[in-house]
Design a protein around this motif. Structure first.
Motif, PDB file in Angstrom:
ATOM      1  N   VAL A  45     -10.540   2.391  19.389  1.00 47.03           N
ATOM      2  CA  VAL A  45      -9.290   2.762  20.067  1.00 47.03           C
ATOM      3  C   VAL A  45      -8.545   1.503  20.491  1.00 47.03           C
ATOM      4  N   HIS A  46      -7.240   1.486  20.212  1.00 54.05           N
ATOM      5  CA  HIS A  46      -6.398   0.341  20.573  1.00 54.05           C
ATOM      6  C   HIS A  46      -5.108   0.853  21.200  1.00 54.05           C
ATOM      7  N   VAL A  47      -4.699   0.230  22.305  1.00 52.40           N
ATOM      8  CA  VAL A  47      -3.443   0.590  22.953  1.00 52.40           C
ATOM      9  C   VAL A  47      -2.295  -0.027  22.161  1.00 52.40           C
ATOM     10  N   PHE A  48      -1.384   0.813  21.714  1.00 51.10           N
ATOM     11  CA  PHE A  48      -0.280   0.398  20.848  1.00 51.10           C
ATOM     12  C   PHE A  48       0.967   1.172  21.274  1.00 51.10           C
ATOM     13  N   PRO A  49       1.623   0.743  22.367  1.00 48.45           N
ATOM     14  CA  PRO A  49       2.789   1.489  22.866  1.00 48.45           C
ATOM     15  C   PRO A  49       3.951   1.418  21.881  1.00 48.45           C
ATOM     16  N   PHE A  50       4.798   2.434  21.930  1.00 42.80           N
ATOM     17  CA  PHE A  50       6.047   2.403  21.177  1.00 42.80           C
ATOM     18  C   PHE A  50       6.904   1.244  21.686  1.00 42.80           C
ATOM     19  N   TRP A  68      15.503  10.036  16.604  1.00 40.04           N
ATOM     20  CA  TRP A  68      14.801   8.866  16.066  1.00 40.04           C
ATOM     21  C   TRP A  68      13.779   8.359  17.074  1.00 40.04           C
ATOM     22  N   GLN A  69      12.531   8.268  16.627  1.00 40.09           N
ATOM     23  CA  GLN A  69      11.437   7.840  17.491  1.00 40.09           C
ATOM     24  C   GLN A  69      10.555   6.864  16.727  1.00 40.09           C
ATOM     25  N   GLY A  70       9.399   6.572  17.307  1.00 41.86           N
ATOM     26  CA  GLY A  70       8.482   5.645  16.669  1.00 41.86           C
ATOM     27  C   GLY A  70       8.040   6.088  15.292  1.00 41.86           C
ATOM     28  N   ILE A  85       0.037   9.781  20.540  1.00 37.63           N
ATOM     29  CA  ILE A  85       1.159   9.374  21.378  1.00 37.63           C
ATOM     30  C   ILE A  85       1.390  10.318  22.553  1.00 37.63           C
ATOM     31  N   ASP A  86       0.723  11.470  22.550  1.00 38.94           N
ATOM     32  CA  ASP A  86       0.899  12.463  23.610  1.00 38.94           C
ATOM     33  C   ASP A  86      -0.403  13.221  23.813  1.00 38.94           C
ATOM     34  N   ASP A  87      -0.522  13.842  24.972  1.00 39.73           N
ATOM     35  CA  ASP A  87      -1.580  14.826  25.191  1.00 39.73           C
ATOM     36  C   ASP A  87      -1.019  16.157  24.719  1.00 39.73           C
ATOM     37  N   LEU A  88      -1.119  16.417  23.421  1.00 42.48           N
ATOM     38  CA  LEU A  88      -0.468  17.590  22.845  1.00 42.48           C
ATOM     39  C   LEU A  88      -1.032  18.891  23.411  1.00 42.48           C
ATOM     40  N   ALA A  89      -2.296  18.894  23.786  1.00 48.58           N
ATOM     41  CA  ALA A  89      -2.893  20.115  24.337  1.00 48.58           C
ATOM     42  C   ALA A  89      -2.219  20.532  25.639  1.00 48.58           C
ATOM     43  N   ALA A  90      -1.625  19.566  26.336  1.00 45.17           N
ATOM     44  CA  ALA A  90      -0.956  19.866  27.608  1.00 45.17           C
ATOM     45  C   ALA A  90       0.528  20.162  27.425  1.00 45.17           C
ATOM     46  N   SER A  91       1.011  20.113  26.190  1.00 47.19           N
ATOM     47  CA  SER A  91       2.446  20.282  25.954  1.00 47.19           C
ATOM     48  C   SER A  91       2.904  21.727  26.091  1.00 47.19           C
ATOM     49  N   SER A  92       2.019  22.690  25.841  1.00 50.32           N
ATOM     50  CA  SER A  92       2.370  24.106  25.961  1.00 50.32           C
ATOM     51  C   SER A  92       1.085  24.928  25.924  1.00 50.32           C
ATOM     52  N   ARG A 146       0.825  -1.192   0.000  1.00 49.66           N
ATOM     53  CA  ARG A 146       0.000   0.000   0.000  1.00 49.66           C
ATOM     54  C   ARG A 146       0.862   1.244   0.000  1.00 49.66           C
ATOM     55  N   ASP A 147       0.234   2.345  -0.378  1.00 46.71           N
ATOM     56  CA  ASP A 147       0.854   3.657  -0.247  1.00 46.71           C
ATOM     57  C   ASP A 147       0.394   4.278   1.070  1.00 46.71           C
ATOM     58  N   VAL A 148       1.320   4.925   1.751  1.00 50.69           N
ATOM     59  CA  VAL A 148       1.048   5.488   3.078  1.00 50.69           C
ATOM     60  C   VAL A 148       1.515   6.935   3.106  1.00 50.69           C
ATOM     61  N   VAL A 149       0.646   7.825   3.582  1.00 47.59           N
ATOM     62  CA  VAL A 149       1.040   9.207   3.853  1.00 47.59           C
ATOM     63  C   VAL A 149       1.076   9.374   5.364  1.00 47.59           C
ATOM     64  N   CYS A 150       2.246   9.692   5.881  1.00 49.79           N
ATOM     65  CA  CYS A 150       2.425   9.904   7.321  1.00 49.79           C
ATOM     66  C   CYS A 150       2.449  11.398   7.595  1.00 49.79           C
ATOM     67  N   ILE A 151       1.514  11.877   8.406  1.00 53.58           N
ATOM     68  CA  ILE A 151       1.500  13.268   8.850  1.00 53.58           C
ATOM     69  C   ILE A 151       2.183  13.274  10.214  1.00 53.58           C
ATOM     70  N   SER A 152       3.440  13.671  10.234  1.00 58.56           N
ATOM     71  CA  SER A 152       4.268  13.487  11.418  1.00 58.56           C
ATOM     72  C   SER A 152       4.220  14.699  12.341  1.00 58.56           C
ATOM     73  N   SER A 153       4.471  14.440  13.615  1.00 53.55           N
ATOM     74  CA  SER A 153       4.582  15.526  14.594  1.00 53.55           C
ATOM     75  C   SER A 153       6.038  15.895  14.869  1.00 53.55           C
ATOM     76  N   ILE A 154       6.968  15.269  14.157  1.00 50.91           N
ATOM     77  CA  ILE A 154       8.386  15.625  14.227  1.00 50.91           C
ATOM     78  C   ILE A 154       8.950  15.608  12.816  1.00 50.91           C
ATOM     79  N   ASP A 155      10.136  16.172  12.644  1.00 52.16           N
ATOM     80  CA  ASP A 155      10.821  16.129  11.359  1.00 52.16           C
ATOM     81  C   ASP A 155      11.598  14.819  11.235  1.00 52.16           C
ATOM     82  N   TRP A 156      11.891  14.436  10.004  1.00 52.14           N
ATOM     83  CA  TRP A 156      12.578  13.177   9.765  1.00 52.14           C
ATOM     84  C   TRP A 156      13.936  13.135  10.455  1.00 52.14           C
ATOM     85  N   ASP A 157      14.672  14.250  10.447  1.00 51.68           N
ATOM     86  CA  ASP A 157      16.021  14.287  11.002  1.00 51.68           C
ATOM     87  C   ASP A 157      16.051  14.556  12.501  1.00 51.68           C
ATOM     88  N   PHE A 158      14.881  14.618  13.139  1.00 52.06           N
ATOM     89  CA  PHE A 158      14.826  14.813  14.589  1.00 52.06           C
ATOM     90  C   PHE A 158      15.251  13.517  15.274  1.00 52.06           C
TER      91      PHE A 158
END
Length: 312
Positions: free
Chosen positions: A189-194, A19-21, A144-151, A5-17
């Protein structure tokens, strides 16, 4: 053989940040033969002065490719868009929607992406606009985060995240607290930890190689932390514990993302800086004790620290 399949990932970090999930999952999909377009972070808040280096890097990333698009590795493409960095402005959103939709549609036509799976880490208004523009076969929101609480600047994300909870075909979360919040709105909703690359860590664990040279040179025992030195790391706690344990070396491996002068002044704390992702298992193995010294806050209560998986 599974359909590719083709996948478009809308990421919350940059590729060169760091390395994470995000990178691990998408690079794994690409290695399995699926084509992936990794859309770099479009932001959850308005930028501040401390974000200038990141903005400069975005411009450099845009120039690295063809109108922002580049092939990072086989089957994996990265898009570094240049947008107005005002995620909740109606005018900016309209302009960004037009720019992103046009660029993505052109690239998808040129490469033959058709009704891709969208895997988004971002629940922002512009992420919703991207999803609507490319007509996905399936939409996955990985919360993966509560982004509203991040700032304070990210608190306005709540309404668009609730909309995404309702509209996504699948919602993955990394912690039970996030599951409870998502399940109030979504029934999918499914729990899927890194996790980590188990084979790589297990191979290093059983090898007889010495620790990395900079870690091996430190006086033992070594208490180690692996990850960004960001606002959620409790520097006061580290300094306090280190001052009470002068015979212990505290090794912090990762880039400084905030003022770390208090740590730098502590004689038995060593800031080793960022290290290549492939070296991470060797550093983890070289620690006598691993710690995750996060401050207790609403944001960190929702975090799943993958470091625990690495250390265990």
């Amino acid at each position: 053989m599974p359909k590719r399949r083709d996948v478009v990932c809308i990421s919350s970090i940059d590729w060169d940040f760091i390395w994470q999930g995000h990178q691990q999952i998408m690079s794994t999909l690409a290695a399995e033969g699926h084509r992936v377009l990794f859309l770099e972070n479009t932001g959850v808040r308005a930028p501040q002065v401390r974000d200038l280096p990141r903005l400069r890097q975005r411009v450099r990333n845009w120039w690295r490719g063809t109108k922002g698009f580049r092939e990072e590795r086989p089957n994996l493409f990265v898009y570094s868009p240049l947008l107005l960095p005002l995620p909740y402005s109606r005018i900016a959103r309209s302009i960004n929607r037009f720019l992103l939709a046009r660029a993505l549609r052109r690239w998808m036509r040129a490469t033959g992406f058709f009704q891709p799976i969208v895997w988004t880490f971002l629940p922002t208004p512009i992420a919703l606009d991207v999803i609507a523009a490319i007509d996905p076969a399936l939409t996955i929101y990985y919360c993966i985060d509560d982004l509203a609480a991040s700032s304070p600047g990210a608190r306005r994300i709540v309404s668009s995240e609730q909309q995404l909870f309702k509209e996504a075909d699948l919602v993955f979360v990394t912690s039970e607290r996030l599951r409870e919040r998502a399940a109030r709105i979504s029934q999918h909703v499914h729990v899927f930890p890194f996790g980590v690359n188990f084979e790589r860590f297990d191979r290093v664990r059983h090898a007889g190689d010495p620790p990395p040279a900079d870690l091996d040179a430190l006086e033992r025992p070594v208490v180690g932390y692996l990850g960004g030195l960001h606002q959620w790391v409790d520097q006061e706690l580290i300094v306090g514990v280190a001052s009470r344990m002068p015979d212990v070396t505290f090794a912090l491996v990762g880039p400084a993302q905030t003022d770390v002068s208090a740590l730098q002044q502590c004689p038995n704390v060593r800031l080793l800086g960022q290290r290549p992702h492939e070296a991470v298992p060797a550093y983890v193995k070289g620690f006598d004790v691993g710690i995750v010294p996060y401050r207790v806050a609403e944001y960190t209560l929702n975090v799943y620290p993958t470091k625990l998986t690495s250390i265990s």
